[in-house]
Design an enzyme around this catalytic site. Structure first.
Site, PDB file in Angstrom:
ATOM      1  N   ASP A  30      30.079  43.830  15.129  1.00  0.00           N
ATOM      2  CA  ASP A  30      28.707  43.337  14.795  1.00  0.00           C
ATOM      3  C   ASP A  30      28.430  42.353  15.953  1.00  0.00           C
ATOM      4  OD1 ASP A  30      26.782  43.459  12.006  1.00  0.00           O
ATOM      5  OD2 ASP A  30      26.290  41.848  13.500  1.00  0.00           O
ATOM      6  N   ASN A  88      24.536  47.182   2.925  1.00  0.00           N
ATOM      7  CA  ASN A  88      23.219  46.953   2.299  1.00  0.00           C
ATOM      8  C   ASN A  88      22.185  48.345   2.084  1.00  0.00           C
ATOM      9  OD1 ASN A  88      23.849  43.992   2.526  1.00  0.00           O
ATOM     10  ND2 ASN A  88      23.780  44.131   4.667  1.00  0.00           N
ATOM     11  N   VAL A  97      19.089  48.113   9.637  1.00  0.00           N
ATOM     12  CA  VAL A  97      19.079  49.232  10.390  1.00  0.00           C
ATOM     13  C   VAL A  97      19.377  50.435   9.387  1.00  0.00           C
ATOM     14  CG1 VAL A  97      20.687  50.449  12.241  1.00  0.00           C
ATOM     15  CG2 VAL A  97      20.442  48.121  12.362  1.00  0.00           C
ATOM     16  N   HIS A 101      25.448  52.220   6.970  1.00  0.00           N
ATOM     17  CA  HIS A 101      26.778  51.663   7.635  1.00  0.00           C
ATOM     18  C   HIS A 101      27.616  50.828   6.678  1.00  0.00           C
ATOM     19  CE1 HIS A 101      23.345  49.425   8.498  1.00  0.00           C
ATOM     20  NE2 HIS A 101      23.944  48.356   8.371  1.00  0.00           N
ATOM     21  N   HIS A 103      29.718  47.538   6.168  1.00  0.00           N
ATOM     22  CA  HIS A 103      30.361  46.243   6.962  1.00  0.00           C
ATOM     23  C   HIS A 103      31.636  45.987   6.533  1.00  0.00           C
ATOM     24  CE1 HIS A 103      26.261  44.315   8.045  1.00  0.00           C
ATOM     25  NE2 HIS A 103      25.963  45.616   7.277  1.00  0.00           N
TER      26      HIS A 103
HETATM   27  P1  AMP Z   1      22.240  45.621   7.913  1.00  0.00           P
HETATM   28  O1  AMP Z   1      21.436  44.229   7.812  1.00  0.00           O
HETATM   29  O2  AMP Z   1      23.186  45.788   6.704  1.00  0.00           O
HETATM   30  O3  AMP Z   1      21.276  46.813   8.059  1.00  0.00           O
HETATM   31  O4  AMP Z   1      23.227  45.571   8.936  1.00  0.00           O
HETATM   32  C1  AMP Z   1      22.758  45.725  10.391  1.00  0.00           C
HETATM   33  C2  AMP Z   1      23.870  44.898  11.360  1.00  0.00           C
HETATM   34  O5  AMP Z   1      23.542  45.392  12.631  1.00  0.00           O
HETATM   35  C3  AMP Z   1      23.531  43.519  11.290  1.00  0.00           C
HETATM   36  O6  AMP Z   1      24.546  42.751  11.044  1.00  0.00           O
HETATM   37  C4  AMP Z   1      23.147  43.248  12.826  1.00  0.00           C
HETATM   38  O7  AMP Z   1      23.755  41.830  13.297  1.00  0.00           O
HETATM   39  C5  AMP Z   1      23.834  44.302  13.442  1.00  0.00           C
HETATM   40  N1  AMP Z   1      23.481  44.727  14.846  1.00  0.00           N
HETATM   41  C6  AMP Z   1      22.215  44.701  15.199  1.00  0.00           C
HETATM   42  N2  AMP Z   1      22.118  45.187  16.436  1.00  0.00           N
HETATM   43  C7  AMP Z   1      23.468  45.366  16.911  1.00  0.00           C
HETATM   44  C8  AMP Z   1      23.899  45.875  18.318  1.00  0.00           C
HETATM   45  N3  AMP Z   1      23.202  46.454  19.209  1.00  0.00           N
HETATM   46  N4  AMP Z   1      25.568  46.074  18.378  1.00  0.00           N
HETATM   47  C9  AMP Z   1      26.006  45.749  16.939  1.00  0.00           C
HETATM   48  N5  AMP Z   1      25.708  45.244  16.009  1.00  0.00           N
HETATM   49  C10 AMP Z   1      24.408  45.078  15.777  1.00  0.00           C
END
Ligand code: AMP
Length: 116
Positions: A30, A88, A97, A101, A103
């Protein structure tokens, strides 16, 4: 198909620190870690935007996200100390996103779950 931020990472169009890969799943660090270890596990095939969009046919794939995280934890040596997995779903969980996915958080005591 796969036209999300994570789709672009899967296709290697934007950089990421990839730490796990098998036929169906990619794991990468992340970009804004919330723990010493913070890895995201994503399915490499068709995009499932949220857990709420998943179908019974995708149950095995969702389970494989869990097992990929567990395998990575064993491989990296922190399975015995423990870890947390979180998925989430939509606004109230803070999903940002829309490409399902998991975490994986680890590397230190993570505190009580659910603190806002
Ligand atoms: P969520 O909030 O559950 O949708 O998680 C999305 C996650 O993607 C967050 O923890 C962000 O920090 C992570 N994230 C966003 N952009 C990137 C990236 N380019 N590379 C790796 N992680 C990312």
């Amino acid at each position: 198909m796969n036209d999300t931020l994570f789709g672009r990472i899967i296709r290697r169009e934007i950089p990421a620190t990839i730490v796990y890969e098998d036929d169906d799943i990619l794991g990468f660090k992340d970009i804004a870690p919330q723990a010493p270890v913070h890895v995201l596990f994503v399915p490499k095939g068709a995009v499932i935007p949220t857990l709420d969009d998943a179908t019974p046919e995708q149950a095995q794939l969702l389970g494989r996200l869990m097992l990929a995280a567990a395998e990575y934890a064993r491989r990296e040596g922190f399975a015995k100390d423990g870890y947390r997995v979180v998925m989430n779903c939509r606004e109230h969980a803070g999903q940002t996103v829309f490409h399902v996915h998991l975490h994986l958080l680890a590397g230190a005591p993570l505190g009580h779950f659910g603190t806002p």
